[in-house]
Write a protein that holds these residues in place. Structure first.
Motif, PDB file in Angstrom:
ATOM      1  N   ALA A  54      13.093  10.224   1.676  1.00  0.00           N
ATOM      2  CA  ALA A  54      11.307  10.699   0.970  1.00  0.00           C
ATOM      3  C   ALA A  54      12.482  11.779   0.287  1.00  0.00           C
ATOM      4  O   ALA A  54      11.270  12.130  -0.645  1.00  0.00           O
ATOM      5  CB  ALA A  54      11.530  11.911   2.061  1.00  0.00           C
ATOM      6  N   SER A  58      10.458  13.435  -3.369  1.00  0.00           N
ATOM      7  CA  SER A  58       9.980  14.706  -3.147  1.00  0.00           C
ATOM      8  C   SER A  58      10.617  15.357  -3.218  1.00  0.00           C
ATOM      9  O   SER A  58      11.495  15.463  -1.651  1.00  0.00           O
ATOM     10  CB  SER A  58       8.512  14.915  -2.489  1.00  0.00           C
ATOM     11  N   PRO A  61       8.651  17.338   0.521  1.00  0.00           N
ATOM     12  CA  PRO A  61       7.686  15.808   0.737  1.00  0.00           C
ATOM     13  C   PRO A  61       6.616  16.386   2.028  1.00  0.00           C
ATOM     14  O   PRO A  61       6.885  17.113   2.506  1.00  0.00           O
ATOM     15  CB  PRO A  61       8.656  14.625   1.821  1.00  0.00           C
ATOM     16  N   ASP A  62       5.135  15.751   1.587  1.00  0.00           N
ATOM     17  CA  ASP A  62       4.270  15.896   1.757  1.00  0.00           C
ATOM     18  C   ASP A  62       4.546  16.029   3.782  1.00  0.00           C
ATOM     19  O   ASP A  62       5.115  14.888   4.266  1.00  0.00           O
ATOM     20  CB  ASP A  62       3.058  15.406   1.125  1.00  0.00           C
ATOM     21  N   ARG A  64       2.552  15.267   6.144  1.00  0.00           N
ATOM     22  CA  ARG A  64       1.831  14.191   7.270  1.00  0.00           C
ATOM     23  C   ARG A  64       2.258  13.049   6.883  1.00  0.00           C
ATOM     24  O   ARG A  64       2.655  12.520   8.145  1.00  0.00           O
ATOM     25  CB  ARG A  64       0.361  14.411   6.736  1.00  0.00           C
ATOM     26  N   GLU A  65       2.611  13.112   5.392  1.00  0.00           N
ATOM     27  CA  GLU A  65       3.184  11.560   5.202  1.00  0.00           C
ATOM     28  C   GLU A  65       4.711  11.447   5.485  1.00  0.00           C
ATOM     29  O   GLU A  65       5.152  10.969   5.759  1.00  0.00           O
ATOM     30  CB  GLU A  65       3.203  11.580   3.952  1.00  0.00           C
ATOM     31  N   LEU A  66       5.232  12.708   6.031  1.00  0.00           N
ATOM     32  CA  LEU A  66       6.955  13.164   5.995  1.00  0.00           C
ATOM     33  C   LEU A  66       7.156  11.978   7.533  1.00  0.00           C
ATOM     34  O   LEU A  66       7.560  11.157   7.876  1.00  0.00           O
ATOM     35  CB  LEU A  66       7.605  14.208   6.415  1.00  0.00           C
ATOM     36  N   ALA A  68       4.559  10.540   9.549  1.00  0.00           N
ATOM     37  CA  ALA A  68       3.970   8.986   9.148  1.00  0.00           C
ATOM     38  C   ALA A  68       5.516   7.736   8.790  1.00  0.00           C
ATOM     39  O   ALA A  68       5.353   7.177   9.428  1.00  0.00           O
ATOM     40  CB  ALA A  68       3.254   8.918   7.758  1.00  0.00           C
ATOM     41  N   LEU A  69       6.327   8.653   7.724  1.00  0.00           N
ATOM     42  CA  LEU A  69       7.174   7.905   7.289  1.00  0.00           C
ATOM     43  C   LEU A  69       8.235   7.700   8.794  1.00  0.00           C
ATOM     44  O   LEU A  69       8.748   6.695   9.045  1.00  0.00           O
ATOM     45  CB  LEU A  69       7.679   8.832   6.940  1.00  0.00           C
ATOM     46  N   THR A  72       7.755   5.644  12.210  1.00  0.00           N
ATOM     47  CA  THR A  72       8.168   3.984  11.881  1.00  0.00           C
ATOM     48  C   THR A  72       9.434   3.497  12.680  1.00  0.00           C
ATOM     49  O   THR A  72       9.900   2.775  12.594  1.00  0.00           O
ATOM     50  CB  THR A  72       8.123   3.469  10.446  1.00  0.00           C
ATOM     51  N   GLY A 143      -6.392  11.906  13.866  1.00  0.00           N
ATOM     52  CA  GLY A 143      -5.703  10.096  13.817  1.00  0.00           C
ATOM     53  C   GLY A 143      -5.208   9.895  13.066  1.00  0.00           C
ATOM     54  O   GLY A 143      -4.246   9.121  12.384  1.00  0.00           O
ATOM     55  N   ASN A 144      -4.289  11.259  12.404  1.00  0.00           N
ATOM     56  CA  ASN A 144      -2.583  11.061  12.223  1.00  0.00           C
ATOM     57  C   ASN A 144      -1.112  11.568  12.550  1.00  0.00           C
ATOM     58  O   ASN A 144      -1.688  11.634  14.388  1.00  0.00           O
ATOM     59  CB  ASN A 144      -2.674  13.251  11.167  1.00  0.00           C
ATOM     60  N   LEU A 145      -0.570  10.041  12.592  1.00  0.00           N
ATOM     61  CA  LEU A 145       0.379  10.263  13.278  1.00  0.00           C
ATOM     62  C   LEU A 145       1.489  11.812  12.747  1.00  0.00           C
ATOM     63  O   LEU A 145       1.499  12.411  11.590  1.00  0.00           O
ATOM     64  CB  LEU A 145       1.438   9.001  12.605  1.00  0.00           C
TER      65      LEU A 145
END
Lengths: 396, 396
Positions: A54, A58, A61-62, A64-66, A68-69, A72, A143-145
């Motif tokens: 990440a 960036s 890093p955003d 929400r997206e971090l 979600a990443l 995993t 519904g966001n991780l």
């Protein structure tokens, strides 16, 4: 049939070989007559590797997206562990946060768990499956991780144990909770039983065995938490309501070198100034730990406090507005704490501690206390001597 | 405002640098006045690496858990791309299969898409966000992660374009569809427009540019699919309903070395034996491609057919029951096909093909045809010569 929730940390599943070993350990537990739910962390350094990735995208890093990443990492390890169990010939199924609707309050990076739909887990257990749950992750109402923060898989495990009315076992790379970090004091004793309160104090003081939130949850719902070494029979430590005092005022000792102390000179002695300083610091999300203040002289006081080292520069910017005198910065401090539920009923613990320090020329700088804890700062170079002396004094 | 669905393949997002380049390309499209939905594959070799990891756990990994594992590859790349877009200053959001309820028929490893909840996507587009969707993955009615098979992200993209009534662009590491694989014939021409039927024939014959299922979906819903080079202005190829023939009977040529031909000698000539042979082979999930049979003599026939090389041993086991004579196995074959929607209206294409082969001493072994395709097997050593001659003959 009793249900047990076992959690295995990242170092216990760092390689495929280690995952296979955990699979065998889980199956052993099942063969002892338990329904087994396993919560698993990401393999080894996966979380750090994903953060690196990440950072390659960036600098900031955003969130929400971090999350979600990062989620995993546990999806990978949980499906691999389920595969490994099935490969040995036992039935297993992995669930991620979506599949058991592990609901959080939606705060990225440090979510609290609000609810879990245990129906799919119960159904799978009834079908004689071993259930593997991806730790550390949850789903917000939108519904966001979202993730639970470092060590959050501990909290996933305790929350599941609460919902499933199950026993809870946390397996890690240490074989229990020690009264003192064995790397600092080789004669440190393993603790057989420690109260939730003591464990919470030790966790927050730098004994990073357990995610604090998991201990709080255990305390709230009175779920005993066993902490032990992965894939081993060595007896570990129970975190539980300790009923009988072992006639020992101090249970554990913790030290931390991660803080820096700042002393502000000649600050106006009025409550508005004082609260304003600490509010300004808090507004920057800087965590002030110890605070002490001298008696006022000529309408002004000196104030010392500690903050995490990483926040030093930002904090100095904030306090510049309150004093023309240059703040005194002391990076050469170790935060030294003793913790014990026995302190509630035993007097003179502080006196014994300070006598030991005094007799051995260890200078104490700042002091704070709670009902079950005494914390002080000392010079870094006195750390090992202090650990040794105090461990002996209180038989830790 | 028109919606476009862009898909970027694994080689286009193999590194963080490449992901940043894709982010810029996506933003360019948005700045041209489109609402943009991006479907993304896993980074570079991630899928293969995850399969390796699974193989380290089990020789025969559980299918459900393998799909759960593989799906993480696209979750990683989709959150990284959303991060990269946000880092440049445009709003973006990633969705995995759970978050848009991308429903499949539940078959592990080769699911078909049944439905997609496009509401979260529409809402995000209305908020001016670029939407990034994890390709290749879906969720079954039971809530299990299932994958769509190699290249399945193409199908995710076309399915989204269908549901969103959007344009569809597939970006990859080749700059379009060529009449002949340029690695085999350097003068190969890029095709400007190719019909769905032709593309399907070429895909199934070894021209692995597109996931066949995606072309079928495009055909069914008449969605033109643009295929082009990632992050480039080079003009690619449209797969679409081709209205006007370009007076060219043959559009493309494909060769494949992945098959082996088997000839069974002196098989009883009755329809039950024949159907029984091919049913037995089908029962082992072995894909028989070309079949040819000699005229019966003395109540028996010889039968030749081709199968994938990997299935040879299993197939030989099956056919042993039907003949005492040793089957003749020919691994030295190349499957050679020409495809063209123009064949429907142009006669003599086969005659031209075989004249070229005859005049140049290229031996043709088996032949099968469809309305828009002629396929034959030739000796492997004639492959390059045949490609060159036929490409010239039909101006490919």
């Amino acid at each position: 049939m009793a249900i047990v929730v076992q959690k295995y940390g990242g170092s216990s599943v760092a390689t495929t070989e280690k995952i296979k070993r955990v699979a065998k350990s889980v199956i052993d537990k099942k063969n002892k007559g338990y329904k087994v739910v396993v919560v698993i962390s990401a393999m080894g350094d996966t979380t750090d590797d994903l953060i690196e990735l990440a950072k390659g995208i960036s600098n900031n890093p955003d969130k929400r997206e971090l999350d979600a990443l990062l989620a995993t990492g546990e999806m990978i390890s949980s499906s691999l562990l389920a595969m490994a169990i099935k490969d040995i010939g036992y039935d297993a199924i992995s669930f991620n946060a979506f599949q058991i609707q592990l609901k959080t309050n939606g705060v990225y990076g440090k979510s609290l768990i609000e609810d879990i739909n245990i129906l799919p887990i119960k159904n799978a257990l009834d079908l004689d499956k071993i259930v593997v749950v991806a730790g550390f992750q949850g789903v917000s109402d939108e519904g966001n991780l979202t993730t639970l923060g470092r060590g959050g898989s501990d909290t996933t495990a305790v929350a599941l144990a609460v919902k499933l009315d199950a026993e809870c076992e946390i397996y890690t790379d240490v074989d229990g909770i020690y009264s003192v970090d064995p790397r600092l004091y080789k004669n440190a004793k393993k603790i057989e039983n420690i109260s939730y309160e003591e464990m919470l104090e030790l966790s927050s003081l730098g004994a990073q065995v357990m995610h604090s939130r998991s201990v709080e949850l255990g305390q709230k719902y009175n779920i005993p938490i066993y902490v032990g070494l992965s894939c081993s029979d060595i007896k570990g430590t129970y975190i539980r309501e300790v009923e009988e005092m072992e006639n020992k005022p101090v249970t554990g000792l913790a030290v931390s070198d991660d803080d820096v102390s700042i002393t502000l000179l000649d600050i106006d002695y009025d409550i508005y100034t004082l609260s304003s300083i600490f509010e300004s610091i808090a507004a920057r999300k800087i965590n002030v730990d110890m605070i002490s203040q001298t008696a006022p002289q000529n309408g002004s006081v000196n104030i010392s406090f500690t903050i995490p080292k990483a926040d030093l520069n930002e904090c100095l910017e904030v306090v510049r507005a309150y004093t023309v005198k240059r703040p005194i910065i002391d990076e050469n401090v170790t935060k030294f704490s003793i913790v014990g539920i026995g302190m509630k009923t035993t007097s003179g613990v502080a006196a014994r501690l300070f006598r030991v320090f005094k007799e051995n020329n260890i200078q104490v700088k700042m002091i704070t206390t709670s009902e079950i804890r005494i914390t002080c700062t000392i010079n870094r170079e006195d750390k090992l001597k202090a650990v040794e002396l105090v461990a002996k004094e209180f038989n830790l």
